[in-house]
Design a protein around this motif. Structure first.
Motif, PDB file in Angstrom:
ATOM      1  N   SER A 287       0.830  -1.209   0.000  1.00  0.00           N
ATOM      2  CA  SER A 287       0.000   0.000   0.000  1.00  0.00           C
ATOM      3  C   SER A 287       0.861   1.255   0.000  1.00  0.00           C
ATOM      4  CB  SER A 287      -0.913  -0.006   1.230  1.00  0.00           C
ATOM      5  OG  SER A 287      -1.650   1.197   1.312  1.00  0.00           O
TER       6      SER A 287
ATOM      7  N   SER B 188       2.335   1.682  -3.458  1.00  0.00           N
ATOM      8  CA  SER B 188       1.338   2.227  -4.384  1.00  0.00           C
ATOM      9  C   SER B 188       1.156   3.725  -4.182  1.00  0.00           C
ATOM     10  CB  SER B 188       0.001   1.511  -4.193  1.00  0.00           C
ATOM     11  OG  SER B 188       0.096   0.152  -4.535  1.00  0.00           O
ATOM     12  N   HIS B 189       1.187   4.143  -2.915  1.00  0.00           N
ATOM     13  CA  HIS B 189       1.059   5.583  -2.621  1.00  0.00           C
ATOM     14  C   HIS B 189       2.215   6.368  -3.236  1.00  0.00           C
ATOM     15  CE1 HIS B 189       0.190   9.271  -0.434  1.00  0.00           C
ATOM     16  NE2 HIS B 189       1.464   9.281  -0.030  1.00  0.00           N
ATOM     17  N   ARG B 190       3.424   5.827  -3.142  1.00  0.00           N
ATOM     18  CA  ARG B 190       4.591   6.510  -3.706  1.00  0.00           C
ATOM     19  C   ARG B 190       4.497   6.588  -5.233  1.00  0.00           C
ATOM     20  NH1 ARG B 190       9.754   4.288  -0.082  1.00  0.00           N
ATOM     21  NH2 ARG B 190       8.832   4.778   1.962  1.00  0.00           N
TER      22      ARG B 190
ATOM     23  N   ARG C  52       1.709   6.634  -6.995  1.00  0.00           N
ATOM     24  CA  ARG C  52       0.684   7.654  -7.318  1.00  0.00           C
ATOM     25  C   ARG C  52       1.234   9.056  -7.134  1.00  0.00           C
ATOM     26  NH1 ARG C  52      -2.744   3.993  -4.632  1.00  0.00           N
ATOM     27  NH2 ARG C  52      -2.617   5.220  -2.715  1.00  0.00           N
TER      28      ARG C  52
END
Length: 293
Positions: A35, A38-40, A42
């Motif tokens: 997670s 994925s944040h990085r 985005r």
């Protein structure tokens, strides 16, 4: 006004995800959660204003823009890593990334690898699996073992060895079809197909004017092909290094004395010309050649 720069932690997340083609594996390498990774990603996509990956339910693939941006990111990260720092601590342990087909790794490399690691304990070896016959980029590996024809452009190619290909079957399967006494009797058998071990060259060696089989089970992994033969799915081609234990135990038997002395595919060690300048790469290549020659 100061220029806005992309966050370095997002760049490293993008590089790792592109290299593994997997967010989970990249997150594991960076010691963060999927997670968080994925944040990085985005965050970086918001920064560049473009999609870096094409996502579906099963995999992630680098986008066209992502491939072009990846070259820039890798160059920047490499420059940061290579910048000389006189007061930096002791040099990091040399790492050797090797990409290997699964069957070669299982039957040939791993049984010998302890000899290399005992001789050179200061070198950290990392093994990755590849798909035979697919000429993948060497950009993420120092050395790659390839099973194929050996025609690889713009890289150094060293043949490790080639072995004759011959026909094997399980005793139970032979009993189920009433046995085979000659190559011509193979017409009543299921001939297991593989792009790695095509039948056509063996047919010619056996004097059979037959075409390549086009029906029946196809297995494009030499280890799985041998397992399929052992479990009675049909008759197939194999080589001595892979089959010798099963032949010795009686799980499979060799048929006929006919063998293909020069099969179309062999094992090759390939690497970029500049890579051999690194001592750990040169040591491993020399060791491979001494083991398999």
């Amino acid at each position: 006004m100061a220029s806005r720069l992309p966050p370095v932690h997002a760049l490293s997340a993008f590089e790792a995800a592109a290299r593994f083609q997997s967010f989970a594996l990249a997150a594991d390498e960076l010691c963060i959660t999927p997670s968080a990774l994925s944040h990085r990603i985005r965050l970086l996509e918001d920064f560049v204003g473009e999609r870096l990956f094409i996502r579906d339910s099963r995999s992630v693939t680098v986008s066209e823009f992502g491939r072009r941006y990846l070259d820039v990111v890798r160059s920047a990260l490499r420059a940061l890593n290579d910048f000389p720092m006189p007061h930096r601590g002791a040099a990091a342990q040399p790492r050797l990334k090797i990409t290997v087909p699964p069957t070669f790794a299982r039957y040939l490399l791993v049984p010998h690898l302890a000899k290399f690691t005992r001789r050179y304990p200061h070198i950290a070896v990392e093994l990755f699996l590849s798909v035979p016959l697919y000429d993948l980029s060497l950009s993420e590996s120092d050395i790659e073992i390839r099973f194929g024809a050996g025609n690889y452009a713009n890289i150094e190619t060293r043949k490790l060895f080639e072995e004759p290909a011959f026909v094997v079957a399980s005793p139970a399967y032979l009993d189920s079809i009433g046995g085979v006494a000659s190559p011509a009797d193979l017409k009543k058998a299921n001939l297991l197909r593989s792009a790695l071990e095509p039948w056509q060259p063996w047919f010619e060696a056996a004097g059979l004017d037959w075409v390549e089989p086009s029906a029946g089970l196809r297995v494009d992994d030499l280890g799985l092909l041998l397992e399929s033969i052992k479990h009675g799915h049909g008759i197939g081609l194999t080589r001595q290094h892979f089959a010798e234990d099963m032949i010795a135990s009686g799980e499979i038997v060799r048929l006929f004395e006919i063998e293909l002395r020069s099969p179309p595919h062999a094992y090759y060690c390939v690497y970029e010309k500049s890579a051999i300048e690194r001592p750990e790469v040169a040591l491993f290549v020399d060791w491979l050649l001494s083991v398999f020659k």
